[in-house]
Design an enzyme around this catalytic site. Structure first.
Site, PDB file in Angstrom:
ATOM      1  N   GLY A   9       0.954  -1.209  -0.212  1.00  0.00           N
ATOM      2  CA  GLY A   9       0.178   0.115  -0.030  1.00  0.00           C
ATOM      3  C   GLY A   9       0.769   1.208  -0.075  1.00  0.00           C
ATOM      4  O   GLY A   9       0.744   2.151   0.655  1.00  0.00           O
ATOM      5  N   ARG A  12      -0.129   5.556  -1.809  1.00  0.00           N
ATOM      6  CA  ARG A  12      -0.687   6.699  -1.336  1.00  0.00           C
ATOM      7  C   ARG A  12      -0.639   6.680   0.297  1.00  0.00           C
ATOM      8  O   ARG A  12      -0.278   5.750   0.803  1.00  0.00           O
ATOM      9  CB  ARG A  12      -2.279   6.623  -1.407  1.00  0.00           C
ATOM     10  CG  ARG A  12      -2.687   6.645  -3.066  1.00  0.00           C
ATOM     11  CD  ARG A  12      -4.040   6.810  -2.980  1.00  0.00           C
ATOM     12  NE  ARG A  12      -4.693   5.564  -3.002  1.00  0.00           N
ATOM     13  CZ  ARG A  12      -5.827   5.396  -1.919  1.00  0.00           C
ATOM     14  NH1 ARG A  12      -6.022   6.182  -1.138  1.00  0.00           N
ATOM     15  NH2 ARG A  12      -6.160   4.133  -1.825  1.00  0.00           N
ATOM     16  N   TYR A 152     -13.075  -3.796  11.072  1.00  0.00           N
ATOM     17  CA  TYR A 152     -11.770  -2.931  10.782  1.00  0.00           C
ATOM     18  C   TYR A 152     -10.957  -3.350  12.322  1.00  0.00           C
ATOM     19  O   TYR A 152      -9.780  -3.742  12.107  1.00  0.00           O
ATOM     20  CB  TYR A 152     -12.126  -1.763  10.711  1.00  0.00           C
ATOM     21  CG  TYR A 152     -10.605  -0.847  10.602  1.00  0.00           C
ATOM     22  CD1 TYR A 152      -9.712  -0.734   9.566  1.00  0.00           C
ATOM     23  CD2 TYR A 152     -10.063  -0.071  11.590  1.00  0.00           C
ATOM     24  CE1 TYR A 152      -8.812   0.048   9.174  1.00  0.00           C
ATOM     25  CE2 TYR A 152      -8.979   0.660  11.350  1.00  0.00           C
ATOM     26  CZ  TYR A 152      -8.526   0.697  10.279  1.00  0.00           C
ATOM     27  OH  TYR A 152      -7.307   1.612  10.221  1.00  0.00           O
ATOM     28  N   LYS A 156      -7.327  -5.243  12.951  1.00  0.00           N
ATOM     29  CA  LYS A 156      -6.304  -4.563  13.426  1.00  0.00           C
ATOM     30  C   LYS A 156      -5.577  -5.289  14.777  1.00  0.00           C
ATOM     31  O   LYS A 156      -4.631  -5.416  14.946  1.00  0.00           O
ATOM     32  CB  LYS A 156      -6.473  -3.316  13.508  1.00  0.00           C
ATOM     33  CG  LYS A 156      -6.708  -2.532  12.136  1.00  0.00           C
ATOM     34  CD  LYS A 156      -5.378  -2.491  11.393  1.00  0.00           C
ATOM     35  CE  LYS A 156      -5.597  -1.669  10.088  1.00  0.00           C
ATOM     36  NZ  LYS A 156      -4.227  -1.594   9.165  1.00  0.00           N
TER      37      LYS A 156
END
Ligand code: NAP
Length: 241
Positions: A9, A12, A152, A156
């Site tokens: 990733g 950006r 999410y 995480k």
């Protein structure tokens, strides 16, 4: 330490800042992108223009076959990376009661599955070399929980458990495994959020900059961090202590 650093990733946001910082630290950067090929190419151009070394490497971190195909040939051609930064991540926020199976699976498969595919593809060469750094970008949501982010936060928090366990497995090979857990950082991911309101709840009173996350990654990748493993470094302005 120097050599090759793979950053997922990297096209950006935080990953881009990490790629630039590790290039500045002297690593040849393999800058992974998913969809943003142009951005990854411009990043590598910027790094090369500044005297560094970087190549764009396209694959979807959630697609195990694609990850293996891209990394196995690159590892054969060059070497296993010295530093692997699992940064690629997505959100599909919403209350749990409304979360579709697709929203659950895409977040878990990208954020946690990506760590599995990418780290596994690199690990054999690192184990053989008996050195290296594995660094995952988690989130304050994975530490403290956050309403609207059950998928999410699960991904995480999963990274934290995975990294602590892997740290124990491979410490004897002198490979460290650590987690950086950012709070709010100014990137596309949070551009829809009411920054001014949210900043009031942050002791340091502001969102972080991607470069501040990159600095923590740079430290954990360095020789000076050789005795740090299995740790979660919060870079969150004091949001979670
Ligand atoms: P961002 O600006 O949305 O950028 C996300 C990056 O991940 C992009 O480079 C994107 O690449 C890549 N990516 C997404 N899905 C991918 C896939 N399947 N395969 C390959 N690459 C993929 O997000 P960010 O804020 O920089 O976040 C980076 C990491 O920090 C994420 O893991 C995020 O969860 C974590 N984080 C962010 C914040 C924050 O406040 N920003 C806070 C805590 C943690 P393409 O565009 O090329 O697809």
């Amino acid at each position: 330490m120097s050599g090759i650093a793979l950053v997922t990733g990297a096209s950006r946001g935080i990953g881009r800042a990490i790629a630039k910082r590790l290039a500045k630290d002297g690593y040849r950067v393999w800058a992974n992108y998913g969809r943003s090929r142009d951005e990854a190419e411009s990043l590598c151009g910027e790094i090369e223009a500044a005297g560094g070394s970087a190549i764009p490497v396209g694959f979807d971190v959630a697609d195990g076959e694609a990850v293996r195909a891209a990394l196995e040939s690159l590892i054969d051609a060059e070497a296993a990376p010295d530093v692997v930064v699992s940064n690629a991540g997505i959100t599909r926020d919403g209350l749990f009661a409304m979360t579709s199976e697709d929203e659950w699976n895409s977040v878990i498969n990208t954020n946690l599955g990506g760590f599995y595919h990418v780290t596994k593809a690199c690990l054999r060469g690192m184990l053989r070399r008996r050195s290296g750094r594995v660094i995952a970008i988690s989130s304050v949501s994975g530490q403290a929980g956050n309403a609207g982010q059950v998928n999410y936060a699960a991904s995480k928090a999963g990274l934290i458990g995975a990294c602590k366990s892997l740290a124990k497995e491979i410490a004897s090979r002198k490979i460290t495994v650590n987690v950086v857990a950012p709070g709010f950082v100014e990137t596309d991911m949070v551009k829809e959020l009411p920054a001014e309101d949210l900043a009031k709840a942050i002791p340091l009173g502001r969102f972080g900059a991607p470069e501040e996350i990159a600095a923590a990654v740079s430290f954990l990748a360095s020789d000076e961090a050789a005795y740090i493993t299995g740790q979660v470094l919060g870079v969150n302005g004091g949001m979670y202590m």
